[in-house]
Design an enzyme around this catalytic site. Structure first.
Site, PDB file in Angstrom:
ATOM      1  N   TYR B 295       0.730  -1.224   0.116  1.00  0.00           N
ATOM      2  CA  TYR B 295       0.098  -0.116  -0.047  1.00  0.00           C
ATOM      3  C   TYR B 295       0.869   1.208   0.087  1.00  0.00           C
ATOM      4  CZ  TYR B 295      -4.245   2.775   1.226  1.00  0.00           C
ATOM      5  OH  TYR B 295      -5.285   3.652   1.164  1.00  0.00           O
ATOM      6  N   TYR B 346      -5.872   5.502  -6.742  1.00  0.00           N
ATOM      7  CA  TYR B 346      -6.242   5.235  -5.502  1.00  0.00           C
ATOM      8  C   TYR B 346      -7.474   4.875  -5.162  1.00  0.00           C
ATOM      9  CZ  TYR B 346      -6.257   6.445  -0.511  1.00  0.00           C
ATOM     10  OH  TYR B 346      -6.493   6.506   0.883  1.00  0.00           O
TER      11      TYR B 346
END
Ligand SMILES: [Zn+2]
Lengths: 138, 392
Positions: B295, B346
Site C-alpha cells: 500500500y 487510489y
C-alpha cells in the site's frame, strides 16, 4: 499573528481534561504508571506496558530534545495557508522517558530544525484560554 | 483449524477510475452493482449465490439497504474492519475467508467505494472540523499536524536520521512505480518520471515531495471470495488465500497520530507484527514471495514495509530500492507492478489485491514470470491494519 492561531482550540473530555487543566496552570505533567513506572502520553486509562490503571501526574522540568520533525510546506487546510512553511517537532524528555509530545519551535527559521536539537519549554497562549506547550531552541 | 488455502478469490470487479469528486453524484450502491456485475461475470457465479458482505473504512452502505438494492436474497454474514483509510482492505478479505471457512456464509463480496466531495478530501482529513472535535486530535491539530502525509513524513525523517536513508531512495520508489504504470493501459499517470523530476518537485511535508504522495480518486470495487472447493468449478483460476493478518502491535497502537512508539517501531510502517503472523500462518517466508503489492499512500512507507516484511533488515530499505530495485524485471523484488496508489489509481487498496490476482492468474501488464505467491498489504496507519498472502 500568533502561530497557527486558526487551529488554536482544544476539546477536553473525561480522559484529557486533567492534562489541559495543568497546562492552564503552566505545568507540563504526564501520566506515570503506578504499576510499573512507565510514562504514557496522550492520557489513557490504562498502561500499555502492564495494564495497570493506577496513575499519578508527574511534572517535567521542560528541557526536551527533537526526536523527529517535519516541515509543512503544503497547506492541506485553509487555516494554515498564511503559516507555511512551518516546522512541527516530536519532543522527548529525559525526565519522562517514553513520552513524545507533538509541538512547535518558536522564533526559529523552518530550515534550522534538526533531530537532537535541545529545546526549552515555553507556554504559548495563541487564543484566550488555550495554553499550549511549545518550545524554544536552547 | 487453519484457514490456509481453504478459500479463494474467484472474481474481481473494479469501477472506472474517476478523478476525485467525479463520481460523487452517482449513488455508491449503483457503483457497487456495476463492480459486482463485472466480478460475477468473470467468476461464473450468479447474484443469488452471494450471501455475505465485508467492508472496511467506516463504510456507509449497510447490508440492510444494500442487499435489497442489489437483489441479493439472503445475507448470512456481514462485517466491517475497524479503522479509517485503507488499513482494512486485506482484513476485509481475511474476514470473508474466515466466515466461509467457519461455515457462516458461502460467497462473500468484499466491497468498497470512495467518493469524495470537494470539501472533504482525505489529505486534509485530520484537519476537518469533525475530527477536530475529537479530544485526541488536540494533541496534534493545534500544532499544525492535520494531514496523513505530515505524520508519515516524521516517521521517515527519523529513519533517515538513524539509518542514512536518502531522499533519492524515495525517488526510486516513485520512479519504479511510474515505470510500471506506464505499462498499464488503465493507469491514470503514465508519463515517465525521472529521479531528477522527483527531486525537483515541490515539498509537501519534508522529506516527502509531490511525487511521494498518492493520487486521490473516486471509484472502488468488489472482490468475490468463496471456498476453495467451490472455486475449482468456476471460470477463473482460483487465487487461494494462504493467510490474512489483521491488527497490529500495541506498541504501535495509535502511533501514527500520537507518535509515541518505541524507537525501532517508530522508524517502521508498523507492520512487523502482522508480517510475522502472516508468514507463520502461511508457512512461508519473504524468500517465497514472488511479487509484493505494498500500500503506497506515500513512497517512504513502501521502504518501511519492505523492512517490516523481512525483505531486508531494518535500516537497509534505502539500499534495497536503489538502482531500480523494485522493478518488475531486473529488480530485487517486483513491487507494485500495476503502478500503485502513486501512479495507477487510489481506490483504498482494492487495486493492490486486484493486481495480486492478475499476477497469480498470469494477466498483469508487467507479469512476473512464474509468479506463485503474492504479498498484499493494506495501508499503514493507526491499528488495525492488515495484509494477505495469496497463491495461485
Ligand atoms: Zn504500567
Amino acid at each position: 499573528m500568533a502561530l497557527l492561531e486558526g487551529l488554536a482550540s482544544i476539546h477536553p473530555d473525561i480522559h484529557t481534561r486533567e492534562y489541559w487543566e495543568y497546562c492552564g496552570k503552566k505545568e507540563l505533567r504526564f501520566q506515570k504508571c503506578g504499576g510499573c513506572g512507565a510514562f504514557r502520553f496522550p492520557p489513557l486509562t490504562g498502561c500499555r506496558e502492564c495494564g495497570s490503571t493506577d496513575v499519578s501526574w508527574v511534572a517535567v522540568a521542560g528541557r526536551g530534545r527533537v526526536f523527529s520533525y517535519t516541515v509543512v510546506h503544503h497547506p492541506a487546510i485553509p487555516e494554515v495557508r498564511e503559516h507555511v512553511p512551518y516546522p512541527v517537532v516530536v519532543v522527548e524528555f529525559d525526565d519522562a522517558p517514553g513520552v513524545r509530545l507533538i509541538s512547535n519551535v518558536l522564533d526559529i527559521s523552518y530550515d534550522e530544525v534538526e533531530i537532537g536539537m535541545e529545546l526549552d519549554l515555553v507556554w504559548d497562549e495563541p487564543s484566550p484560554g488555550v495554553v499550549l506547550p511549545r518550545f524554544k531552541k536552547v | 483449524m487453519s484457514m490456509k488455502d481453504k478459500c479463494a478469490i474467484v472474481g474481481v470487479g473494479l469501477t472506472p477510475y474517476g478523478k476525485r469528486g467525479e463520481f460523487f453524484e452517482i449513488p455508491q450502491s449503483d457503483q457497487i452493482r456495476g463492480a459486482l456485475n463485472i466480478a460475477l461475470e468473470e467468476s461464473g457465479l450468479e447474484l443469488q449465490d452471494v450471501d455475505g458482505f465485508c467492508s472496511y473504512s467506516v463504510d456507509s452502505n449497510d447490508p440492510g439497504m444494500l442487499a435489497p438494492s442489489l437483489g441479493i436474497p439472503n445475507v448470512n454474514f456481514s462485517n466491517m474492519v475497524f479503522g479509517g483509510g485503507g488499513g482494512g482492505t486485506c482484513g476485509a478479505v481475511a474476514n470473508a475467508a474466515a466466515a466461509i471457512h467457519a461455515g457462516l456464509a458461502e460467497v462473500v463480496m468484499v466491497f468498497k467505494i470512495i467518493t469524495q466531495p470537494a470539501h472533504a478530501r482525505f489529505g486534509a482529513s485530520y484537519g476537518s472540523k469533525q475530527i477536530a472535535a475529537n479530544p485526541y486530535s488536540d494533541f496534534h491539530r493545534p500544532f499544525g499536524l492535520v494531514s496523513p502525509v505530515q505524520f508519515m513524513a516524521m516517521l521517515f525523517q527519523r529513519h533517515m536520521h538513524r539509518f542514512g536513508t536518502k531522499p533519492e531512495h524515495l525517488a526510486e520508489v516513485a520512479v519504479a512505480t511510474r515505470t510500471h504504470a506506464s505499462r498499464n493501459p488503465k493507469a491514470l499517470k503514465r508519463e515517465r518520471l525521472t529521479i531528477e523530476d522527483h527531486q525537483q518537485s515541490r515539498l509537501i511535508a519534508d522529506p516527502f515531495r509531490l511525487f511521494d504522495c498518492c493520487q486521490e480518486n473516486d471509484g472502488g470495487g468488489v472482490i468475490l471470495v468463496t471456498s476453495a472447493e467451490r472455486a475449482r468449478d468456476l471460470e477463473q483460476k482460483p487465487v487461494y488465500i494462504m493467510a490474512g493478518a489483521q491488527g497490529g502491535s500495541s506498541q504501535w497502537g495509535h502511533g501514527l497520530t500520537m507518535q509515541n512508539q518505541p524507537d525501532d517501531v517508530y522508524a517502521s510502517a508498523g507492520h512487523k507484527h502482522l508480517a510475522e503472523r502472516l508468514y507463520r500462518m502461511a508457512g512461508v517466508g519473504p524468500d517465497d514471495v514472488d511479487v509484493a503489492l505494498f500500500y503506497d499512500h506515500f513512497s517512504g512507507l513502501v521502504i518501511l514495509q519492505i523492512e517490516d516484511y523481512g525483505f531486508c533488515k531494518q535500516g537497509e530499505g534505502g539500499p534495497f530500492v536503489e538502482d531500480g530495485g523494485l522493478l518488475w524485471k531486473g529488480g530485487r523484488m517486483p513491487v507494485n507492478t500495476h503502478g500503485g496508489n502513486l501512479s495507477e489509481v487510489y481506490l483504498l487498496g482494492l487495486t493492490h489485491i486486484a493486481e495480486a490476482v492478475r499476477q497469480l492468474r498470469g494477466e498483469s501488464s508487467s507479469q512476473v514470470d512464474g509468479a506463485e505467491i503474492a504479498l498484499v498489504t493494506a495501508g499503514p496507519s493507526n491499528l488495525p491494519t492488515s495484509s494477505l498472502l495469496l497463491r495461485r
